[in-house]
Design a protein around this motif. Structure first.
Motif, PDB file in Angstrom:
ATOM      1  N   ALA A 243       0.813  -1.215   0.000  1.00 53.31           N
ATOM      2  CA  ALA A 243       0.000   0.000   0.000  1.00 53.31           C
ATOM      3  C   ALA A 243       0.845   1.262   0.000  1.00 53.31           C
ATOM      4  N   ALA A 244       1.915   1.268   0.775  1.00 54.10           N
ATOM      5  CA  ALA A 244       2.766   2.458   0.819  1.00 54.10           C
ATOM      6  C   ALA A 244       3.342   2.757  -0.562  1.00 54.10           C
ATOM      7  N   ALA A 245       3.696   1.707  -1.303  1.00 56.18           N
ATOM      8  CA  ALA A 245       4.211   1.895  -2.652  1.00 56.18           C
ATOM      9  C   ALA A 245       3.141   2.436  -3.600  1.00 56.18           C
ATOM     10  N   MET A 246       1.877   2.248  -3.238  1.00 54.79           N
ATOM     11  CA  MET A 246       0.758   2.731  -4.045  1.00 54.79           C
ATOM     12  C   MET A 246       0.211   4.066  -3.546  1.00 54.79           C
ATOM     13  N   GLY A 247       0.887   4.677  -2.583  1.00 51.84           N
ATOM     14  CA  GLY A 247       0.446   5.973  -2.085  1.00 51.84           C
ATOM     15  C   GLY A 247      -0.438   5.914  -0.861  1.00 51.84           C
ATOM     16  N   GLY A 248      -0.512   4.753  -0.212  1.00 47.55           N
ATOM     17  CA  GLY A 248      -1.381   4.597   0.947  1.00 47.55           C
ATOM     18  C   GLY A 248      -0.692   4.888   2.256  1.00 47.55           C
ATOM     19  N   ASN A 249      -1.495   4.903   3.314  1.00 43.58           N
ATOM     20  CA  ASN A 249      -1.028   5.053   4.682  1.00 43.58           C
ATOM     21  C   ASN A 249      -1.101   3.695   5.368  1.00 43.58           C
ATOM     22  N   ILE A 250      -0.527   3.593   6.564  1.00 47.75           N
ATOM     23  CA  ILE A 250      -0.277   2.284   7.179  1.00 47.75           C
ATOM     24  C   ILE A 250      -0.814   2.241   8.603  1.00 47.75           C
ATOM     25  N   ARG A 251      -1.481   1.124   8.931  1.00 45.25           N
ATOM     26  CA  ARG A 251      -1.807   0.834  10.330  1.00 45.25           C
ATOM     27  C   ARG A 251      -1.094  -0.440  10.742  1.00 45.25           C
ATOM     28  N   VAL A 252      -0.421  -0.368  11.881  1.00 42.09           N
ATOM     29  CA  VAL A 252       0.214  -1.532  12.493  1.00 42.09           C
ATOM     30  C   VAL A 252      -0.251  -1.605  13.946  1.00 42.09           C
ATOM     31  N   GLY A 253       0.300  -2.548  14.695  1.00 44.32           N
ATOM     32  CA  GLY A 253      -0.029  -2.661  16.110  1.00 44.32           C
ATOM     33  C   GLY A 253      -0.432  -4.062  16.497  1.00 44.32           C
ATOM     34  N   LEU A 254      -0.330  -4.340  17.787  1.00 40.15           N
ATOM     35  CA  LEU A 254      -0.608  -5.683  18.298  1.00 40.15           C
ATOM     36  C   LEU A 254      -2.084  -6.037  18.277  1.00 40.15           C
ATOM     37  N   GLU A 255      -2.963  -5.054  18.057  1.00 38.54           N
ATOM     38  CA  GLU A 255      -4.362  -5.398  17.806  1.00 38.54           C
ATOM     39  C   GLU A 255      -4.475  -6.271  16.565  1.00 38.54           C
ATOM     40  N   ASP A 256      -3.705  -5.947  15.543  1.00 39.69           N
ATOM     41  CA  ASP A 256      -3.858  -6.567  14.236  1.00 39.69           C
ATOM     42  C   ASP A 256      -2.905  -7.733  14.009  1.00 39.69           C
ATOM     43  N   SER A 257      -1.732  -7.702  14.628  1.00 37.48           N
ATOM     44  CA  SER A 257      -0.728  -8.747  14.422  1.00 37.48           C
ATOM     45  C   SER A 257       0.183  -8.821  15.637  1.00 37.48           C
ATOM     46  N   LEU A 258       0.534 -10.025  16.020  1.00 37.87           N
ATOM     47  CA  LEU A 258       1.466 -10.235  17.133  1.00 37.87           C
ATOM     48  C   LEU A 258       2.902 -10.374  16.648  1.00 37.87           C
ATOM     49  N   TRP A 259       3.139 -10.216  15.345  1.00 37.15           N
ATOM     50  CA  TRP A 259       4.409 -10.620  14.758  1.00 37.15           C
ATOM     51  C   TRP A 259       5.222  -9.418  14.282  1.00 37.15           C
TER      52      TRP A 259
END
Length: 307
Positions: A243-259
């Protein structure tokens, strides 16, 4: 001018359970530390849930949020985003209550009902400290209700607060639901459209799925939206990079992934933010500050909240 990429960090959520990772924040102090650490690492927006400090079970009471909101606000300039999703088994009147009381700059809003399958996690995680955890993950009968009536209820409840929304779209139909509310004049632009990939019950995490959601959002919303993505589980960083390569923004965090990588548990939310920053900088882009995110999303400002 280099594009500014907004990093959101969802620090605890209501999906993962305490026995799954020692890094998952549960107590108010752990949530405070996680939020401040993620903000220090570069997250412009901190997405917040509350939990029972003894069991780690999701807690959508205003009192649960009161235990950490003022301290986080005092410790960072980051935008604080309160969930109205809560947990899939909660009713909308319960889910909206913290945002109604505290009038945040941003609140999440799920844009459609869906099956919600977490039971695949039991293939990896076997041992649990609390009785509720295995039942929570193993439930094959969850329909996460977000009817048109429910969505309108959240919009109406928060309409006077000046709160903007992180519109969580787990499938293409959710984009069309959002377009309906836009056509009716019930939501304001720019829309923060958070497309969610890889959760069983929603759209998958193949690059073609990302492209399809982006194409559809472009067609429905044109230049009236800000695109962000989150990938569930192991999909988090690959989806972020795509997504970042396509002009998007990013959500991360332990809510979404433990890895933090294949087979490697993240040590903290801040570690995942750092990984997102590496992707952004590697593409020759820049990370948005909280005030830049406020300008991009037309937010009311941190001095206009009720906490």
């Amino acid at each position: 001018m280099k594009k500014k990429v907004i990093i959101t960090c969802a620090v605890t959520g209501a999906i993962h359970t305490p026995s799954m990772s020692p890094a998952l924040p549960v107590t108010p102090q752990e949530i405070i530390d996680a939020a401040l650490g993620a903000a220090e690492a570069g997250a412009a927006i901190i997405h917040l849930h509350a939990r029972d400090p003894e069991t780690g079970k999701p807690d959508q009471s205003p009192e649960g949020f009161a235990a950490f909101l003022p301290t986080i606000k005092q410790g960072t300039n980051a935008v604080l985003n309160l969930t109205t999703g809560g947990a899939p088994y909660m009713k909308v009147a319960e889910r909206v209550e913290p945002a109604r009381k505290y009038r945040p700059e941003v609140a999440s809003l799920n844009m459609g009902s869906m099956n919600f399958g977490l039971f695949g996690m039991l293939d990896r995680f076997k041992d649990f400290k609390h009785d509720w955890e295995k039942e929570h993950l193993g439930n094959r009968d969850i329909v996460f209700r977000n009817s048109f009536q429910d969505i309108a209820f959240v919009l109406d409840t928060l309409s006077e607060a000046g709160t903007r929304f992180e519109f969580e779209c787990y499938d293409v139909s959710h984009l069309y639901n959002l377009a309906h509310f836009l056509d009716k004049g019930q939501v304001k632009t720019p829309l923060l459209v958070q497309t969610v990939f890889g959760l069983l019950g929603g759209i998958g995490a193949h690059p073609e799925d990302v492209m399809h959601m982006k194409r559809t959002a472009d067609r429905l919303f044109g230049d009236q939206y800000v695109w962000s993505v989150l990938g569930a589980g192991r999909n988090q960083l690959p989806i972020a990079a795509t997504a970042a390569a396509m002009g998007g923004n990013i959500r991360v965090g332990l809510e979404d992934s433990l890895w933090s990588g294949p087979g490697t548990f993240a040590k903290s939310n801040a570690e995942q933010v750092e990984k997102a920053k590496q992707i952004i900088h590697g593409l020759g882009l820049e990370v948005a500050t909280p005030d830049e995110a406020r300008e991009i999303l037309h937010l009311k400002g941190g001095d206009q909240v009720a906490f």
